[in-house]
Design a protein around this motif. Sequence first.
Motif, PDB file in Angstrom:
ATOM      1  N   GLY A 121       0.863  -1.425   0.005  1.00 11.79           N
ATOM      2  CA  GLY A 121      -0.115   0.060   0.008  1.00 11.79           C
ATOM      3  C   GLY A 121       0.551   1.362   0.181  1.00 11.79           C
ATOM      4  N   GLU A 122       0.208   2.255   0.504  1.00 12.26           N
ATOM      5  CA  GLU A 122       1.473   3.187  -0.088  1.00 12.26           C
ATOM      6  C   GLU A 122       1.177   3.888   1.614  1.00 12.26           C
ATOM      7  OE1 GLU A 122      -1.740   6.295  -1.080  1.00 12.26           O
ATOM      8  OE2 GLU A 122      -1.553   5.255  -3.882  1.00 12.26           O
ATOM      9  N   LEU A 123       2.388   5.325   1.506  1.00 12.21           N
ATOM     10  CA  LEU A 123       2.554   5.958   2.933  1.00 12.21           C
ATOM     11  C   LEU A 123       1.352   6.395   3.504  1.00 12.21           C
ATOM     12  CD1 LEU A 123       5.890   6.901   2.059  1.00 12.21           C
ATOM     13  CD2 LEU A 123       5.360   4.855   4.211  1.00 12.21           C
ATOM     14  N   PRO A 124       0.659   6.715   4.549  1.00 14.84           N
ATOM     15  CA  PRO A 124      -0.016   7.475   5.300  1.00 14.84           C
ATOM     16  C   PRO A 124       0.246   8.887   4.383  1.00 14.84           C
ATOM     17  CG  PRO A 124       0.898   6.139   6.542  1.00 14.84           C
ATOM     18  CD  PRO A 124       1.711   6.084   5.844  1.00 14.84           C
ATOM     19  N   ALA A 125      -0.606   9.510   3.437  1.00 13.61           N
ATOM     20  CA  ALA A 125      -0.555  10.785   2.674  1.00 13.61           C
ATOM     21  C   ALA A 125      -0.646  12.268   3.845  1.00 13.61           C
ATOM     22  CB  ALA A 125      -1.810  10.309   2.262  1.00 13.61           C
ATOM     23  N   THR A 126      -1.394  12.197   4.800  1.00 12.29           N
ATOM     24  CA  THR A 126      -1.266  12.836   5.422  1.00 12.29           C
ATOM     25  C   THR A 126      -1.042  13.028   7.308  1.00 12.29           C
ATOM     26  OG1 THR A 126      -4.035  12.827   6.314  1.00 12.29           O
ATOM     27  CG2 THR A 126      -3.402  14.278   4.353  1.00 12.29           C
ATOM     28  N   GLY A 127      -0.989  13.185   8.099  1.00 11.12           N
ATOM     29  CA  GLY A 127      -0.739  12.828   9.814  1.00 11.12           C
ATOM     30  C   GLY A 127       0.117  12.896  10.050  1.00 11.12           C
ATOM     31  N   TRP A 128       1.488  13.309   9.017  1.00  6.56           N
ATOM     32  CA  TRP A 128       3.047  13.878   8.927  1.00  6.56           C
ATOM     33  C   TRP A 128       3.298  14.852  10.113  1.00  6.56           C
ATOM     34  CZ3 TRP A 128       5.187   8.949   8.939  1.00  6.56           C
ATOM     35  CH2 TRP A 128       4.964   8.203   7.751  1.00  6.56           C
ATOM     36  N   SER A 129       2.713  15.874   9.865  1.00  5.25           N
ATOM     37  CA  SER A 129       2.772  17.214  10.469  1.00  5.25           C
ATOM     38  C   SER A 129       2.447  17.401  11.540  1.00  5.25           C
ATOM     39  CB  SER A 129       1.225  18.350   9.774  1.00  5.25           C
ATOM     40  OG  SER A 129       0.351  17.992   9.777  1.00  5.25           O
ATOM     41  N   LYS A 130       1.847  15.820  12.723  1.00  7.64           N
ATOM     42  CA  LYS A 130       1.862  16.122  13.871  1.00  7.64           C
ATOM     43  C   LYS A 130       2.517  16.063  14.984  1.00  7.64           C
ATOM     44  CE  LYS A 130      -1.795  13.361  13.308  1.00  7.64           C
ATOM     45  NZ  LYS A 130      -3.334  12.915  14.062  1.00  7.64           N
TER      46      LYS A 130
END
Length: 1003
Positions: free
Chosen positions: A272-281
């Motif tokens: 699958g893909e790396l999570p697109a969002t949430g990294w900013s936290k």
Amino acid sequence: MILQIAVVVLAMFPFSFCLNQEGEILQKVKLNFDDPDGFFSDWTDRADTPCKWKGVTCDLQSRSVTSLDLSSANLAGPFPASLLCRMRNLTYVSFYNNFVNSTLPEADLIACNSLVHLDLAQNLLTGTLPTSVAELPNLKYLDLTGNNFSGKIPAIYGTFRQLEVLGLVENLLEGTIPAFLGNISSLKQLNLSYNPFTPGRIPPELGNLTNLETLWLTQCNLNGEIPESLGRLTRLADLDLAMNYLEGPIPGILTELTSIVQIELYNNSLTGELPATGWSKMTALRRIDASMNQLTGTIPSELCDLPLESLNLYENSLEGELPESIANSPNLYELRLFENNLSGKLPKELGKNSPLIWIDVSTNKFSGEIPPNLCGKGVLKEALMINNSFSGEIPASLGECRSLNRVRLADNKLTGPVPDALWGLPHVSLLDLKGNSLSGGIAKTIAGASNLTSLILSSNKFTGSIPDELGLLDNLLEFSGNDNVFLGPLPGSIVNLGQLGKLDLHDNGLSGELPKGIHSWRKLNELNLANNDLSGNIPKEIGDLSVLNYLDLSGNRFSGKIPSELQNLKLNQLNLSNNRLSGDIPPLYAKVMYKNSFLGNPGLCGDIEGLCDGRNEANKGYAWVLRLIFVAAVLVFIVGVAWFYRKYTSFRKVKMAIDKSKWTLMSFHKLGFSEYEILNALDEDNVIGSGASGKVYKVVLSNGEAVAVKKLWGCSKLADDESTTTQSSDIEKGSNFQDGFAAEVETLGKIRHKNIVKLWCCCTARDCKLLVYEYMPNGSLGDLLHSNKSGLLDWAIRYKIAMDAAEGLAYLHHDCVPPIVHRDVKSNNILLDADFGARVADFGVAKAVDPNGKGGKSMSVIAGSCGYIAPEYAYTLRVNEKSDIYSFGVVILELVTGRLPVDPEFGEKDLVKWVCTTLDQKGIDHVIDTKLDYSCFKEEIGKVLNVGLLCTSPLPINRPSMRRVVKMLQDAGGIHLKNSSMKDGKLTPYYYEDASSDQGSVA
């Protein structure tokens, strides 16, 4: 008056102190250990307290011992729990990195009620994990890493009261990772990596450890998906789940780990893909490694917005462009993205704002120009960008980057000249520019490249002459400049390259004669000067190059006779075709099989049909006489053979024949050949070796590949006249050929490892049995090491062989269930492929052992070879893995010394005793093989020699496990590997120096 007398008396006699009770206890601890380095030298009884002794710390007020730190003291002996636990205020104990052996005494440990910190990591402890430590009321730190503990993690370990750190890394623990560990609510670090656990999932209960800061589960046989419960570990700073069999996507809830600094997920089967969002936290995230998975999609721009230090996503199926924001990271030192489908241009500012040290974007679809600021901070060491579509010129700024040591820009679309300064960078060891359209010549500044070992310029448009300055590169091992437009003669200075192993300049415009002094190329393995305009005679000095096995001088204007000295060579490839050679062919090469090697030389004569048009016309007058004699001889021979055949046929049918239809084939891999193809090739011309268990043939299959076939002693005739009697030497090894065959098939048929020789299949018919293996072109280590070809084995190759063989044996001992003991480890049973990769072979006397058994399995007779047999095996006949470890230690000593395990020169000693004696009396310089140029590797060789001596310890309990041997060899090999290291207190995996060329494989 009395007082005055007392003063005088006291002045006459010195004070005598009485050592207190804790000091006496520590004196007994001292006697418990072998102390070769004198760590206890100041532990004397000339004081009333031990508080000033090395490693001892006391409470300032009570003067009682509170801490005992004996880390890295090189001590050997059992753990003295019964003594230490008598010191009631002792809270800290560390024996880290010693040779503490035996098991831990349960009954004695329970008395250490005050103990808070217990560190016994990196020792030789055995048995099951101690249960009594879980009952210590104050224990907060328990580290048993790097020992030989086995069995399951005890259930009582779920009841620790205050434990904050539990380290069980690199042991032999079994069972699955238990869910009850989730009950230790006080835990801050849980470290279970590198254990052969039973395959299982990550317990979701670990999500209950809300105080956890470190979770290391590297290489624990984990499968299934990553549980979302781990997203509750909001204090987690370091998560390592690498080298498992995890599958499914990376859960998005992991982005809730707001305290995370490092995430290691490499070498799994995540999709699958790396999570697109949430990294900013995840503002604390600095390092992420999700390489060697099956990830798809793009690299999230939100991830690249973070102030990353290290980004490793290589060997996936990622696509799209690399976000520009990665160039803004102020601390980025490592960027490895090779083996993906990434495209577009690299960010132009990449490296300008970052202290970039390593960048590897090889084997992608990147295009455009190479960013000019990759070395903006002046610390770049590796620029690996092979197999992309980069275009334009090489940035001049790379030539100013004096920190560079590896530059690989091969297989792109680069044009223009190479910056002059780039040729002469002082620390570069590898400069690989092949497969571009680069032009211009090699600049004279190359004289400054004093560390250059590989210069690869193939398939470009380089012109001009090869400069004399090339001869100043004392460390050069390879110069490949084929398929260019180099002109003029080879510089005379080129013969000064004494370390040169490969010189390939075919398909250029070189002219003139070969320079004098070629005999100095003592290590040259390949010489290819085909398709140039070289002339003159072929130097007879080429015959002095003892390790040369590839010689191609075709397509030139060489003249004169072929030097008879070429017969001194053992060549795999010879091509002298299309020159102007004349005279007779040396007898060794005057065979049909070499015909193509001499075509296109009109003046060249020999006994090869069709090579030349004939001898002198005078000789033709005698041809008819010779033909008549030959015909008569043939007729007599035919009549004789016919008579013999009639008499012999009936006997062969009754006694010796084996009908090919009776053969049974058992395959262990998908085969591209049949048993008949093997049987038809078993003739004496194909024999390549003979040993105690049988004769070995090389069989070239119809598809061009080769296999090795072992025909066990005891076979009836196939197509030759081999004796039908069995060899007593095989019986002396403890097995007849039937048992050896069964052991070989049972062992090799079910195991798979890159350092274990591959058994393709076996063929059986009545009393004859054949084993078909992968073919190993370089034969056995023993044959190569103790022959005149030992010059091929420089230290880098010998170290690689030791590592490969150690990993193969570690697999047998630790990863096979039940464990397998080889019982005949020796240099002749270590085979070498074309690249000198090592495989452990010959499992005819191998035995599976009970991992829970005590003392090993008793054998009826000794198996093994003289000089390799462990001393205890010779008189107890009990076999376990420690006997293999002793034998492997002897192999290490062979690699370092170049000497046989037994030699008349040693007198009554063997190699082990000779090494020990020589080291004591003369030092290491008199032990190392004189054929080795070891000036740059002396420290490393010394470390490997110490590993060999430790493996050959007379006491089996003092020998490390094979898993520990692998670790020690890794630590010793700093030149060839980036050492395993403790990063923030954590053992990190190591990589081969050239990540891209080895697909970044974790070793």
